[in-house]
Scaffold this active site. Structure first.
Site, PDB file in Angstrom:
ATOM      1  N   GLY A 178      16.243  29.801  35.566  1.00 31.81           N
ATOM      2  CA  GLY A 178      16.968  28.960  34.623  1.00 31.81           C
ATOM      3  C   GLY A 178      16.146  27.837  34.044  1.00 31.81           C
TER       4      GLY A 178
ATOM      5  N   ASP B  44      21.082  33.141  36.313  1.00 31.15           N
ATOM      6  CA  ASP B  44      20.328  32.010  36.833  1.00 31.15           C
ATOM      7  C   ASP B  44      20.211  32.039  38.359  1.00 31.15           C
ATOM      8  OD1 ASP B  44      19.291  29.548  37.464  1.00 31.15           O
ATOM      9  OD2 ASP B  44      20.705  28.392  36.262  1.00 31.15           O
TER      10      ASP B  44
ATOM     11  N   ASP C  15      12.804  29.751  39.850  1.00 27.27           N
ATOM     12  CA  ASP C  15      14.024  29.495  39.092  1.00 27.27           C
ATOM     13  C   ASP C  15      14.017  30.201  37.739  1.00 27.27           C
ATOM     14  OD1 ASP C  15      16.253  28.350  37.943  1.00 27.27           O
ATOM     15  OD2 ASP C  15      15.395  26.350  37.760  1.00 27.27           O
TER      16      ASP C  15
ATOM     17  N   TYR D  37      16.968  30.963  27.629  1.00 26.99           N
ATOM     18  CA  TYR D  37      17.452  31.350  28.952  1.00 26.99           C
ATOM     19  C   TYR D  37      17.533  32.870  28.988  1.00 26.99           C
ATOM     20  CZ  TYR D  37      18.979  26.463  28.998  1.00 26.99           C
ATOM     21  OH  TYR D  37      19.024  25.098  28.935  1.00 26.99           O
TER      22      TYR D  37
ATOM     23  N   THR E   2      21.168  28.627  40.379  1.00 25.72           N
ATOM     24  CA  THR E   2      22.518  28.049  40.405  1.00 25.72           C
ATOM     25  C   THR E   2      23.323  28.689  41.531  1.00 25.72           C
ATOM     26  OG1 THR E   2      22.593  27.422  38.079  1.00 25.72           O
ATOM     27  CG2 THR E   2      24.688  27.907  39.116  1.00 25.72           C
ATOM     28  N   THR E   3      24.125  27.881  42.197  1.00 27.20           N
ATOM     29  CA  THR E   3      24.865  28.341  43.350  1.00 27.20           C
ATOM     30  C   THR E   3      26.024  29.261  43.011  1.00 27.20           C
ATOM     31  OG1 THR E   3      24.409  26.231  44.406  1.00 27.20           O
ATOM     32  CG2 THR E   3      26.110  27.575  45.393  1.00 27.20           C
TER      33      THR E   3
ATOM     34  N   GLY F 110      19.782  18.772  37.986  1.00 30.55           N
ATOM     35  CA  GLY F 110      21.065  18.332  38.497  1.00 30.55           C
ATOM     36  C   GLY F 110      20.952  17.451  39.717  1.00 30.55           C
TER      37      GLY F 110
END
Length: 489
Positions: free
Chosen positions: A110, A316, A108, A272, A319-320, A151
């Site tokens: 992010g 990121d 990841d 980030y 993230t989708t 999340g």
């Protein structure tokens, strides 16, 4: 319909930390794989709601949490008449302990922490491989509490240090967390944890991340890591595991892209992976009217983006979709005839006619990069009506206004450079594009290689986020967990 890509690797903790560092430099390429599961279309609206609210939690929205999580990839085969959506999680082989044992962890960009489920885990770990610290002579318990919220849930445990190996690179004294409390279904076999690839400043542990240690020393030929992601659309023969692309460390794979890599320096303190969404030069733009250098276009029409921090986007892999400020997202959909804001679970999203082919482009002060119409179209939610992949997000001060996930990243070869801090994109090569939808490609299996390059992690620094639990409201947490259970990594 493919929407995202959470990537996973396996990191390997080995017990022999006595090896002498060597000056050898090299780069490593790791093939990725994706895992597929299905769920009913009735869950779609709840998934969309949770994805949006989870991202608010990750990037400091109204829930107050600031840490990130994995995302989900969705794919709709034509043979099931849109009655199922299939989750696709990208996995890459990686490796923790002696003798070496493989562990899958989410990869990841992010977030910045490494954690794995320990063998003393009492919740959320029953179905996954766990780490046994007693099997390692170099394991050191630091006795510091660790909590982090994503999340889709949270994880808690204790910080420790160990020698961590991945794909031939070994880092001694790497701080990571051994977790004994994990939210239900945050982990689903074979995934045992998460490896964050962002910068130390946002690490909940305060530790120097694994990749940052390697990039700052002499382990890599070049201080870069890169992703190439495959796309599977309308493929009825997709297997549970498919080839997902590749992740490289220490070099860029020239067979996977064509032309030059367009690097843009990060505009802010390393946290980030950030880029400003902006035209090349406002002087050039206003003097010559070069539409090529508009920051965002939809169907060829420009969308206004403020300058400064309001234009910053996090790049990121976890993230989708794509999230942005409400006014700018509204301006994007204003260019799409007959689009309309969603309601209920789809609040913050927009609907538009499926027959409309939508092309969105982004510029980061250099070249322009397009999101394909196939990636923009998330899902048919009713006959002839589709859900757009861009949704509204209000982040807190100090966090990026935009989050560009795999809806964008599947269209480029993405490179994350530690020195100078920057992100680069390049056009995918014909070879990369040939992998899209190729169900004949076999998913790679986990392998444990020999260690050839050694490094030592930096020390832990004081961090205001260290050992702090960021909790979401109970209702949101319950919804997230229910949907994640349905998706099953």
């Amino acid at each position: 319909m493919l929407l995202i890509l959470p990537l996973t690797i396996i990191a390997l903790l080995i017990s022999d930390a006595s090896a002498t560092p060597t000056p050898q430099s090299q780069g490593i390429s790791i093939n990725l794989r994706r895992r597929v599961h299905s769920r009913s279309v009735d869950d779609w609206g709840v998934w969309a709601k949770n994805h949006r609210e989870g991202l608010m939690a990750k990037y400091g929205g109204r829930t107050g949490a600031s840490k990130r999580s994995s995302g989900t990839n969705l794919y709709v085969p034509p043979s099931i008449n849109l009655t199922k959506i299939v989750l696709i999680l990208f996995l890459a082989p990686s490796q923790l302990e002696r003798p070496p044992v493989s562990y899958d962890v989410i990869l990841d960009t992010g977030s910045s922490d490494l954690w794995v489920a320990g063998n003393t885990c009492t919740s959320g770990c029953s179905s996954v491989p766990t780490f046994d610290s007693s099997a390692s002579s170099s394991f050191a318990d630091k006795g510091t509490a660790f909590n982090i919220v994503y999340g889709h849930g949270e994880a808690g445990g204790t910080l420790a240090s160990e020698t961590v190996q991945m794909a031939g690179f070994s880092v001694s004294n790497q701080v990571f967390a051994v977790c004994d409390q994990v939210s239900s279904d945050l982990l689903t076999s074979p995934v045992s944890g998460l490896l964050g690839l962002a910068w130390q400043s946002i690490a909940a542990s305060g530790a120097t991340p694994f990749a940052q240690t390697l990039a700052s020393g002499t382990s890599w030929d070049s201080p870069v890591m890169a992703f190439q992601l495959t796309r599977f659309l309308n493929q009825s023969k997709t297997q549970e595991l498919q080839a997902g692309g590749s992740f490289t460390m220490g070099f860029v794979n020239t067979t996977l892209y064509t032309g030059d890599i367009d690097f843009i320096d990060m505009p802010a303190t390393n946290s980030y992976w950030l880029l400003p969404i902006t035209g090349l030069h406002t002087v050039i733009y206003y003097e010559y009217g070069l539409s090529l250098f508009k920051a965002i276009t939809v169907q060829g029409n420009s969308v206004t983006v403020p300058s400064g921090p309001s234009s910053y986007a996090a790049i990121d892999t976890g993230t989708t979709l794509v999230a942005g400020p409400p006014d700018q997202i509204a301006s994007i959909y204003a260019q799409i005839p007959d689009s309309q804001p969603g309601t209920g679970n789809l609040e913050g999203f927009y609907l538009y006619p499926c027959a409309t082919s939508v092309t969105v482009t982004f510029s980061f002060g250099g070249k322009t990069w397009a999101v394909s119409p196939a990636d923009f179209q998330s899902r048919e939610v009713s006959p002839g009506t589709c859900l757009g992949a861009f949704f509204t997000l209000t982040t807190s001060e100090g966090t990026p206004a935009w989050i560009l996930g795999d809806t964008f990243l599947k269209n480029v070869y993405s490179v994350f450079r530690f020195n100078p801090p920057s992100v680069g994109f390049a056009q995918l090569s014909d070879y990369s594009l040939s992998m899209n939808g190729n169900v004949e490609l076999e998913a790679p299996s986990a392998t444990i290689g020999s260690v050839s390059v050694f490094a030592t992690a930096g020390s832990v620094h004081a961090n205001s986020n260290s050992a702090v639990s960021l909790r979401m409201p109970s209702l949101l947490f319950t919804i997230v967990m229910t949907i994640w259970a349905g998706l099953a990594i």
